[in-house]
Design a protein around this motif. Structure first.
Motif, short mmCIF file in Angstrom:
data_model
loop_
_atom_site.label_atom_id
_atom_site.label_comp_id
_atom_site.label_asym_id
_atom_site.label_seq_id
_atom_site.Cartn_x
_atom_site.Cartn_y
_atom_site.Cartn_z
N SER A 538 0.85 -1.20 0.00
CA SER A 538 0.00 0.00 0.00
C SER A 538 0.88 1.24 0.00
O SER A 538 2.09 1.17 0.22
N ARG A 539 0.24 2.37 -0.21
CA ARG A 539 0.95 3.64 -0.10
C ARG A 539 0.01 4.73 0.38
O ARG A 539 -1.19 4.70 0.15
N SER A 540 0.60 5.71 1.08
CA SER A 540 -0.15 6.87 1.56
C SER A 540 0.69 8.11 1.28
O SER A 540 1.90 8.12 1.54
N ARG A 541 0.06 9.15 0.77
CA ARG A 541 0.77 10.39 0.48
C ARG A 541 -0.15 11.55 0.80
O ARG A 541 -1.37 11.42 0.79
N GLY A 542 0.46 12.70 1.11
CA GLY A 542 -0.40 13.82 1.45
C GLY A 542 0.35 15.07 1.85
O GLY A 542 1.58 15.16 1.77
N ILE A 543 -0.44 16.05 2.31
CA ILE A 543 0.04 17.37 2.69
C ILE A 543 -0.53 17.70 4.06
O ILE A 543 -1.67 17.35 4.38
N GLU A 544 0.25 18.39 4.88
CA GLU A 544 -0.21 18.84 6.19
C GLU A 544 0.18 20.29 6.41
O GLU A 544 1.29 20.70 6.07
N LEU A 545 -0.74 21.04 6.98
CA LEU A 545 -0.52 22.46 7.23
C LEU A 545 -1.05 22.83 8.61
O LEU A 545 -2.16 22.45 8.99
N SER A 546 -0.24 23.54 9.36
CA SER A 546 -0.67 24.10 10.64
C SER A 546 -0.33 25.58 10.65
O SER A 546 0.77 25.98 10.27
N PHE A 555 -6.90 37.87 20.83
CA PHE A 555 -7.48 37.10 19.73
C PHE A 555 -6.48 36.06 19.24
O PHE A 555 -5.39 36.40 18.80
N PHE A 556 -6.87 34.78 19.33
CA PHE A 556 -6.02 33.68 18.91
C PHE A 556 -6.75 32.89 17.83
O PHE A 556 -7.93 32.57 17.95
N LEU A 557 -6.04 32.59 16.75
CA LEU A 557 -6.60 31.87 15.61
C LEU A 557 -5.69 30.71 15.26
O LEU A 557 -4.47 30.84 15.25
N GLN A 558 -6.30 29.56 14.96
CA GLN A 558 -5.50 28.43 14.50
C GLN A 558 -6.24 27.69 13.39
O GLN A 558 -7.48 27.64 13.37
N ALA A 559 -5.46 27.13 12.49
CA ALA A 559 -6.00 26.37 11.37
C ALA A 559 -5.10 25.17 11.13
O ALA A 559 -3.87 25.31 11.07
N ASN A 560 -5.70 24.00 11.03
CA ASN A 560 -4.96 22.77 10.77
C ASN A 560 -5.66 22.01 9.65
O ASN A 560 -6.87 21.76 9.73
N GLY A 561 -4.91 21.67 8.63
CA GLY A 561 -5.51 20.96 7.50
C GLY A 561 -4.60 19.87 7.00
O GLY A 561 -3.38 19.97 7.06
N GLY A 562 -5.20 18.80 6.52
CA GLY A 562 -4.43 17.70 5.96
C GLY A 562 -5.16 17.05 4.80
O GLY A 562 -6.39 17.00 4.77
N ILE A 563 -4.40 16.57 3.84
CA ILE A 563 -4.92 15.78 2.72
C ILE A 563 -4.19 14.45 2.72
O ILE A 563 -2.95 14.42 2.80
N THR A 564 -4.91 13.36 2.66
CA THR A 564 -4.31 12.03 2.61
C THR A 564 -4.92 11.24 1.46
O THR A 564 -6.14 11.17 1.34
N ASP A 565 -4.07 10.65 0.65
CA ASP A 565 -4.49 9.76 -0.43
C ASP A 565 -3.83 8.41 -0.16
O ASP A 565 -2.65 8.22 -0.42
N ALA A 566 -4.60 7.46 0.41
CA ALA A 566 -4.06 6.16 0.81
C ALA A 566 -4.79 5.06 0.05
O ALA A 566 -6.02 4.94 0.14
N ILE A 567 -4.05 4.25 -0.69
CA ILE A 567 -4.66 3.19 -1.50
C ILE A 567 -3.86 1.89 -1.36
O ILE A 567 -2.69 1.89 -0.97
#
Length: 693
Positions: A538-546, A555-567
């Motif tokens: 199998s394989r998994s690939r992606g992007i992560e952002l914090s 005022f405090f702001l946070q954003a966390n995002g991820g993309i995973t393509d695992a097949i």
């Protein structure tokens, strides 16, 4: 998906706009500077923001503002982390970057105050009196060893030498959600501190069982923790922790999915439950010399539980499964590391453990008036040696290299007995056996990082991941008794930085995981039970952002995002079933967490200040089975909290899933029928906190 692209745009905008030479801070600007994130683990030290790894930290304030009650609630803070609700604490899997495990040993490690939690059934506990949590994403086998292919979660409780006072909290909400916490932190002098805390939780449950007319998932739980710290000498310190957690819950609110894709009502005749007692003890010793630090961590964990489940999930009396298990785990870790500010940093360590698991599984065939009983005695022991070197300022003043290697050896045994009970007659079922398996593995790591004059840094790493093999607790064929280890190579590049006079912290990384012999959860051929099988390649690939920042005072702001393509690259289950190129189950295509906190000072007799918190959690499309025929589309949950504080008291109104979004929290196939557990609808409540110093 659009939300992730927006976050990427913000990230690159920040990199270009705010990467300027720092100017002297004014008093007002200092008030919004982000705090440093410092690693407490004795395996590594320093500021997480400058280490060559993907890492996230959740501090005590974040935990309180966003009503984090257990490990499942931290997913909004961590890119590509998914911790679903599977109906009972016995199944508390955590997935990072698509790597996770629903049954047997976890693929993401968990440590609490240095105590390793080996089994998934110990993961779900009350997060009361927590100082902060750090999550290291990607394989951590070089320092942490077995079963950390996805990453590590380190949980730290509050130190009585750093924090003193009495904390009292009470909360109530719909579904008769009740929570009470009491903690006291004191010290006799500057050398000896002590902390005692307790917690109680109750809920009537969220899902009605239409057959019994009562909720299927009510729960009562309680926990207690003691922490002692003693600075024996300036160079020698001791820490002793003891925690006990008890829970008695109904569970498994599973219902069939009809031909239209709708989740129908929970409707089965036997009460299903999970009862657990968990005790964890840890003793830590630290000796600090001028140029090195010596650490020892000794721990013992005991777990006793009982699961009862109406495994046909119908109103008929077909069969009922009871499983009891006891686990005893002892571990010892010793390491020594350099502390001097030098171009060469080093770490040497050794780890050993002994785990005993006793299982007793009873399947009652209620229509046929007989039972089958299976007894498993599965001791496992292992030893590891590891080393990590850090070379600073190689070739150039700002280039650093990290090299690590670990050797693990493990021996697992299984003494298995099965028999049939019918009309008080015991009949052997055959297949009784004793088996032994040995595993050994080298897990290397290489990381290169370059730091800019403006303190932004870039890194690249290659890391080996490893998860041990073992024995299945349920099987029906000889070839399914055991499963093999799984392996991975994790390739990662990333960037970290602080901008706008330290108001904003950003992290971006890309990863690719090459994964072989993946251990896949499968249903037994009879449809009654689960086991693990190896799935090929199998394989998994992606992007992560914090991205997080104090944009202005309060005022405090946070954003966390991820993309995973695992097949699955290559997964042929049989001559007629080929899952190659299908998506790996239980892996969201996207994760998104957005949160904003605003503190408003007041000059009022009623309140000193008011704080407002909003949180959005998005979970992308995921598939439930290897055939990819049943899926959960992207859904988002909106949570909020408003608090008013006056002196020692804070009163809060909170809500989760404000928009009442409907979604499937879990789904599985059983005997040609697809079942699902619905997600929880809107929950609201009020809490009162007292902090007496």
């Amino acid at each position: 998906m659009k939300g992730i692209y927006v976050l990427l745009g913000i990230m690159f905008l920040a990199l270009n706009v705010f990467a300027e030479e720092e100017k002297p801070d004014t008093l007002s600007r200092r008030s919004v500077v982000l705090d440093e994130i410092v690693v407490q683990s004795f395996k590594q030290g320093g500021n997480l923001s400058v280490l060559p790894m993907a890492a996230s930290t959740i501090n005590r304030k974040n935990l309180q503002n966003q009503n984090v009650w257990d490990i499942k609630d931290i997913s909004s803070f961590i890119p590509n982390l998914y911790a679903p609700d599977y109906g009972a604490k016995i199944s508390s899997p955590v997935y990072i970057r698509g790597i996770g495990s629903k049954i047997n040993a976890p693929s993401v490690g968990l440590y609490v105050d240095g105590i390793p939690y080996f089994e998934k059934s110990a993961f779900d506990f009350d997060l009361n009196e927590i100082d902060y949590i750090e999550v290291l994403r990607g394989p951590q086998g070089t320092l942490y060893g077995r079963n950390t292919m996805g990453g590590i979660i380190n949980v730290y409780t509050k130190s009585p030498l750093q924090y003193q006072g009495t904390y009292i909290s009470a909360s109530g909400g719909n579904y008769t959600n009740l929570n009470a916490t009491l903690g006291y932190y004191g010290k006799i002098n500057n050398q000896f501190g002590y902390a005692v805390s307790g917690n109680y939780n109750h809920t009537d449950g969220y899902f009605l069982n239409h057959y019994t007319g009562k909720n299927a998932d009510g729960m009562n739980s309680g926990s207690g923790r003691v922490r002692l710290e003693w600075r024996i000498r300036p160079d020698l310190s001791l820490r002793l922790t003891q925690s006990v957690d008890y829970s008695n819950q109904g569970g498994y609110p599973y219902a069939p999915i009809d031909s239209t894709g709708r989740v129908t009502d929970v409707n089965y005749n036997e009460y299903s439950s999970y009862i657990r007692t968990l005790s964890s003890t840890g003793l830590s010793l630290t000796y600090k010399a001028n140029r090195y630090q010596l650490n020892s961590q000794t721990s013992f964990q005991y777990l006793s539980d009982k699961q009862g489940i109406d495994q046909d999930f119908t109103a008929q009396s077909v069969y009922f499964v009871t499983q009891k298990q006891k686990q005893y785990t002892f571990s010892e870790e010793i390491n020594i590391k350099s502390t001097a500010n030098h171009w060469y940093q080093w770490l040497f360590g050794a780890f050993a453990f002994n785990e005993q698991i006793d299982n007793n599984v009873v399947m009652d065939y209620e229509r046929l008036y007989y039972s089958t009983r299976k007894l498993y005695d599965m001791p496992t022991r292992g030893i590891s040696f590891y080393h990590q070197s850090g070379l600073n300022n190689i070739l150039t003043d700002r280039l650093s290299l990290t090299l690590g290697i670990r050797y693990d050896y493990e021996k697992a045994s299984n003494d298995y007995t099965a028999y049939k009970d019918s009309l008080d007659l015991r009949q052997p079922l055959g297949g009784d056996f004793s088996s032994t398996m040995d595993f050994s593995q080298l897990t290397p790591k290489v990381a290169l990082q370059y730091t800019l004059p403006s303190s932004q840094m870039f890194y690249a790493s290659v890391t080996r991941g490893y998860k041990t093999g073992g024995f299945n607790t349920s099987f029906e064929r000889e070839e399914d008794r055991s499963f093999k280890p799984e392996y991975s190579w994790n390739y990662e590049i990333g960037a970290k930085g602080r901008f706008w006079e330290n108001r904003i912290r950003a992290e971006l990384c890309f990863f690719y995981i090459d994964w072989k012999n993946q251990q896949i959860y499968q249903t037994l051929p009879s449809g009654r039970g689960q086991m693990l099988k190896n799935a090929g390649h199998s394989r998994s690939r992606g992007i992560e952002l914090s991205l997080q920042g104090n944009l202005w005072k309060g005022f405090f702001l946070q954003a966390n995002g991820g993309i995973t393509d695992a097949i699955f690259l290559d997964y042929v289950q049989s001559a007629t079933i080929d899952y190659s190129k299908n998506h790996i189950p239980s892996v969201p295509a996207q994760t998104l967490g957005l949160a904003a906190d605003y503190l408003i000072p007041l000059r009022s007799k009623l309140a000193d200040h008011v704080s407002v918190n909003l949180q959005y959690i998005g979970t992308g499309k995921l598939y439930w089975n290897e055939d990819n025929k049943v899926s959960q589309p992207y859904y988002g949950l909106l949570n909020g909290k408003i608090s008013a504080s006056k002196g020692i008291a804070t009163v809060s109104i909170w809500a989760k899933n404000i928009t009442n979004a409907e979604y499937m929290a879990y789904s599985f196939a059983l005997s040609n029928q697809q079942y699902a557990q619905k997600g929880r609808l809107v929950t609201v409540g009020v809490s009162v906190n007292l902090l007496i110093k």
